[in-house]
Design a protein around this motif. Structure first.
Motif, PDB file in Angstrom:
ATOM      1  N   ARG A 197      -6.068 -36.560  -8.963  1.00 34.57           N
ATOM      2  CA  ARG A 197      -5.236 -35.391  -8.666  1.00 34.57           C
ATOM      3  C   ARG A 197      -4.278 -35.094  -9.822  1.00 34.57           C
ATOM      4  O   ARG A 197      -4.140 -33.945 -10.252  1.00 34.57           O
ATOM      5  CB  ARG A 197      -4.451 -35.614  -7.378  1.00 34.57           C
ATOM      6  N   PHE A 198      -3.605 -36.119 -10.345  1.00 33.14           N
ATOM      7  CA  PHE A 198      -2.671 -35.920 -11.448  1.00 33.14           C
ATOM      8  C   PHE A 198      -3.379 -35.361 -12.677  1.00 33.14           C
ATOM      9  O   PHE A 198      -2.834 -34.512 -13.380  1.00 33.14           O
ATOM     10  CB  PHE A 198      -1.958 -37.219 -11.796  1.00 33.14           C
ATOM     11  N   PHE A 199      -4.575 -35.849 -12.946  1.00 32.30           N
ATOM     12  CA  PHE A 199      -5.328 -35.357 -14.102  1.00 32.30           C
ATOM     13  C   PHE A 199      -5.752 -33.909 -13.892  1.00 32.30           C
ATOM     14  O   PHE A 199      -5.551 -33.054 -14.752  1.00 32.30           O
ATOM     15  CB  PHE A 199      -6.541 -36.250 -14.354  1.00 32.30           C
ATOM     16  N   GLU A 200      -6.326 -33.614 -12.731  1.00 28.65           N
ATOM     17  CA  GLU A 200      -6.795 -32.256 -12.468  1.00 28.65           C
ATOM     18  C   GLU A 200      -5.658 -31.240 -12.493  1.00 28.65           C
ATOM     19  O   GLU A 200      -5.868 -30.094 -12.868  1.00 28.65           O
ATOM     20  CB  GLU A 200      -7.522 -32.188 -11.129  1.00 28.65           C
ATOM     21  N   SER A 252     -16.608 -37.119 -23.808  1.00 31.19           N
ATOM     22  CA  SER A 252     -16.441 -35.661 -23.710  1.00 31.19           C
ATOM     23  C   SER A 252     -14.988 -35.251 -23.528  1.00 31.19           C
ATOM     24  O   SER A 252     -14.531 -34.287 -24.149  1.00 31.19           O
ATOM     25  CB  SER A 252     -17.258 -35.095 -22.549  1.00 31.19           C
ATOM     26  N   ILE A 253     -14.270 -35.958 -22.683  1.00 31.40           N
ATOM     27  CA  ILE A 253     -12.873 -35.586 -22.421  1.00 31.40           C
ATOM     28  C   ILE A 253     -12.046 -35.727 -23.691  1.00 31.40           C
ATOM     29  O   ILE A 253     -11.269 -34.833 -24.039  1.00 31.40           O
ATOM     30  CB  ILE A 253     -12.296 -36.417 -21.263  1.00 31.40           C
ATOM     31  N   THR A 254     -12.230 -36.809 -24.394  1.00 30.39           N
ATOM     32  CA  THR A 254     -11.505 -37.010 -25.652  1.00 30.39           C
ATOM     33  C   THR A 254     -11.901 -35.950 -26.669  1.00 30.39           C
ATOM     34  O   THR A 254     -11.049 -35.409 -27.379  1.00 30.39           O
ATOM     35  CB  THR A 254     -11.768 -38.419 -26.205  1.00 30.39           C
ATOM     36  N   GLN A 255     -13.173 -35.625 -26.729  1.00 34.24           N
ATOM     37  CA  GLN A 255     -13.638 -34.600 -27.660  1.00 34.24           C
ATOM     38  C   GLN A 255     -13.006 -33.251 -27.333  1.00 34.24           C
ATOM     39  O   GLN A 255     -12.538 -32.541 -28.227  1.00 34.24           O
ATOM     40  CB  GLN A 255     -15.154 -34.490 -27.623  1.00 34.24           C
ATOM     41  N   PHE A 256     -12.979 -32.868 -26.049  1.00 34.23           N
ATOM     42  CA  PHE A 256     -12.340 -31.610 -25.655  1.00 34.23           C
ATOM     43  C   PHE A 256     -10.874 -31.616 -26.062  1.00 34.23           C
ATOM     44  O   PHE A 256     -10.363 -30.636 -26.587  1.00 34.23           O
ATOM     45  CB  PHE A 256     -12.430 -31.398 -24.150  1.00 34.23           C
ATOM     46  N   ARG A 259      -1.324 -27.994 -22.924  1.00 39.34           N
ATOM     47  CA  ARG A 259      -2.311 -26.949 -22.598  1.00 39.34           C
ATOM     48  C   ARG A 259      -3.711 -27.562 -22.544  1.00 39.34           C
ATOM     49  O   ARG A 259      -4.505 -27.226 -21.664  1.00 39.34           O
ATOM     50  CB  ARG A 259      -2.251 -25.813 -23.620  1.00 39.34           C
ATOM     51  N   ALA A 260      -4.015 -28.448 -23.465  1.00 42.41           N
ATOM     52  CA  ALA A 260      -5.319 -29.113 -23.461  1.00 42.41           C
ATOM     53  C   ALA A 260      -5.492 -29.900 -22.167  1.00 42.41           C
ATOM     54  O   ALA A 260      -6.558 -29.841 -21.531  1.00 42.41           O
ATOM     55  CB  ALA A 260      -5.447 -30.038 -24.670  1.00 42.41           C
ATOM     56  N   LEU A 261      -4.472 -30.608 -21.732  1.00 41.44           N
ATOM     57  CA  LEU A 261      -4.529 -31.373 -20.495  1.00 41.44           C
ATOM     58  C   LEU A 261      -4.768 -30.450 -19.301  1.00 41.44           C
ATOM     59  O   LEU A 261      -5.597 -30.737 -18.436  1.00 41.44           O
ATOM     60  CB  LEU A 261      -3.229 -32.162 -20.309  1.00 41.44           C
ATOM     61  N   GLN A 262      -4.082 -29.331 -19.269  1.00 41.54           N
ATOM     62  CA  GLN A 262      -4.239 -28.377 -18.169  1.00 41.54           C
ATOM     63  C   GLN A 262      -5.669 -27.842 -18.112  1.00 41.54           C
ATOM     64  O   GLN A 262      -6.281 -27.804 -17.040  1.00 41.54           O
ATOM     65  CB  GLN A 262      -3.256 -27.229 -18.334  1.00 41.54           C
ATOM     66  N   ILE A 263      -6.220 -27.462 -19.242  1.00 47.20           N
ATOM     67  CA  ILE A 263      -7.567 -26.891 -19.272  1.00 47.20           C
ATOM     68  C   ILE A 263      -8.618 -27.936 -18.920  1.00 47.20           C
ATOM     69  O   ILE A 263      -9.532 -27.665 -18.135  1.00 47.20           O
ATOM     70  CB  ILE A 263      -7.858 -26.245 -20.642  1.00 47.20           C
ATOM     71  N   ILE A 264      -8.494 -29.120 -19.465  1.00 43.88           N
ATOM     72  CA  ILE A 264      -9.474 -30.165 -19.152  1.00 43.88           C
ATOM     73  C   ILE A 264      -9.390 -30.538 -17.669  1.00 43.88           C
ATOM     74  O   ILE A 264     -10.418 -30.735 -17.017  1.00 43.88           O
ATOM     75  CB  ILE A 264      -9.288 -31.401 -20.051  1.00 43.88           C
ATOM     76  N   GLY A 265      -8.194 -30.598 -17.125  1.00 46.63           N
ATOM     77  CA  GLY A 265      -8.044 -30.858 -15.694  1.00 46.63           C
ATOM     78  C   GLY A 265      -8.758 -29.807 -14.866  1.00 46.63           C
ATOM     79  O   GLY A 265      -9.425 -30.115 -13.871  1.00 46.63           O
ATOM     80  N   GLY A 283     -11.090 -24.487 -28.989  1.00 44.39           N
ATOM     81  CA  GLY A 283     -12.241 -25.131 -28.370  1.00 44.39           C
ATOM     82  C   GLY A 283     -12.167 -25.257 -26.862  1.00 44.39           C
ATOM     83  O   GLY A 283     -13.140 -25.031 -26.159  1.00 44.39           O
ATOM     84  N   LEU A 284     -11.007 -25.620 -26.318  1.00 47.62           N
ATOM     85  CA  LEU A 284     -10.900 -25.823 -24.879  1.00 47.62           C
ATOM     86  C   LEU A 284     -10.946 -24.510 -24.117  1.00 47.62           C
ATOM     87  O   LEU A 284     -11.581 -24.416 -23.076  1.00 47.62           O
ATOM     88  CB  LEU A 284      -9.626 -26.591 -24.548  1.00 47.62           C
ATOM     89  N   ASP A 285     -10.253 -23.491 -24.603  1.00 49.26           N
ATOM     90  CA  ASP A 285     -10.309 -22.187 -23.941  1.00 49.26           C
ATOM     91  C   ASP A 285     -11.739 -21.654 -23.942  1.00 49.26           C
ATOM     92  O   ASP A 285     -12.215 -21.122 -22.943  1.00 49.26           O
ATOM     93  CB  ASP A 285      -9.384 -21.181 -24.633  1.00 49.26           C
ATOM     94  N   ALA A 286     -12.432 -21.813 -25.061  1.00 53.91           N
ATOM     95  CA  ALA A 286     -13.818 -21.356 -25.154  1.00 53.91           C
ATOM     96  C   ALA A 286     -14.717 -22.154 -24.214  1.00 53.91           C
ATOM     97  O   ALA A 286     -15.602 -21.585 -23.558  1.00 53.91           O
ATOM     98  CB  ALA A 286     -14.314 -21.472 -26.591  1.00 53.91           C
ATOM     99  N   ALA A 287     -14.500 -23.463 -24.117  1.00 53.93           N
ATOM    100  CA  ALA A 287     -15.307 -24.290 -23.224  1.00 53.93           C
ATOM    101  C   ALA A 287     -15.105 -23.867 -21.774  1.00 53.93           C
ATOM    102  O   ALA A 287     -16.063 -23.763 -21.005  1.00 53.93           O
ATOM    103  CB  ALA A 287     -14.956 -25.763 -23.404  1.00 53.93           C
ATOM    104  N   LEU A 288     -13.875 -23.601 -21.386  1.00 55.62           N
ATOM    105  CA  LEU A 288     -13.584 -23.189 -20.026  1.00 55.62           C
ATOM    106  C   LEU A 288     -14.221 -21.835 -19.722  1.00 55.62           C
ATOM    107  O   LEU A 288     -14.842 -21.648 -18.683  1.00 55.62           O
ATOM    108  CB  LEU A 288     -12.077 -23.139 -19.800  1.00 55.62           C
TER     109      LEU A 288
END
Length: 103
Positions: free
Chosen positions: A40-43, A67-71, A5-11, A80-85
């Protein structure tokens, strides 16, 4: 929140910010010194990039180094990631239509 889920949101965050800057995946990858497929794979939430790729993405987006590692780390310990998004989407105008070319 799990790692997937973290990967999906950061992408999603990376994609939205890239589009706000007016770059297609191909243009951004070229500017940042990345392969388009890597971006593309990351996003799309398929694969975490290595440290060097994360650094190039952060630099290209104007994000603070790490930043990416922190997220990702925040996603392991709370919302944190849902709130950031949500915050990012609420304070930045909608993205222009996508110019990405999908295989």
């Amino acid at each position: 929140m799990n790692d997937a889920r973290a990967l999906q949101i950061i992408g999603e965050l990376v994609r939205e910010h890239r589009l706000r800057l007016g770059h297609s995946q191909q243009d951004f990858a070229l500017l940042a010194g990345l392969r388009t497929q890597t971006l593309r794979f990351f996003e799309k939430g398929h694969r975490w990039p290595g440290e060097e790729v994360r650094r190039k993405i952060e630099e290209g987006l104007g994000w603070r180094p790490g930043s990416i590692t922190q997220f990702r780390d925040q996603g392991q310990t709370g919302p944190g990631l849902d709130a950031a998004l949500k915050t990012l989407r609420s304070i930045v105008p909608a993205s222009p239509p996508s110019t990405d070319v999908q295989p």
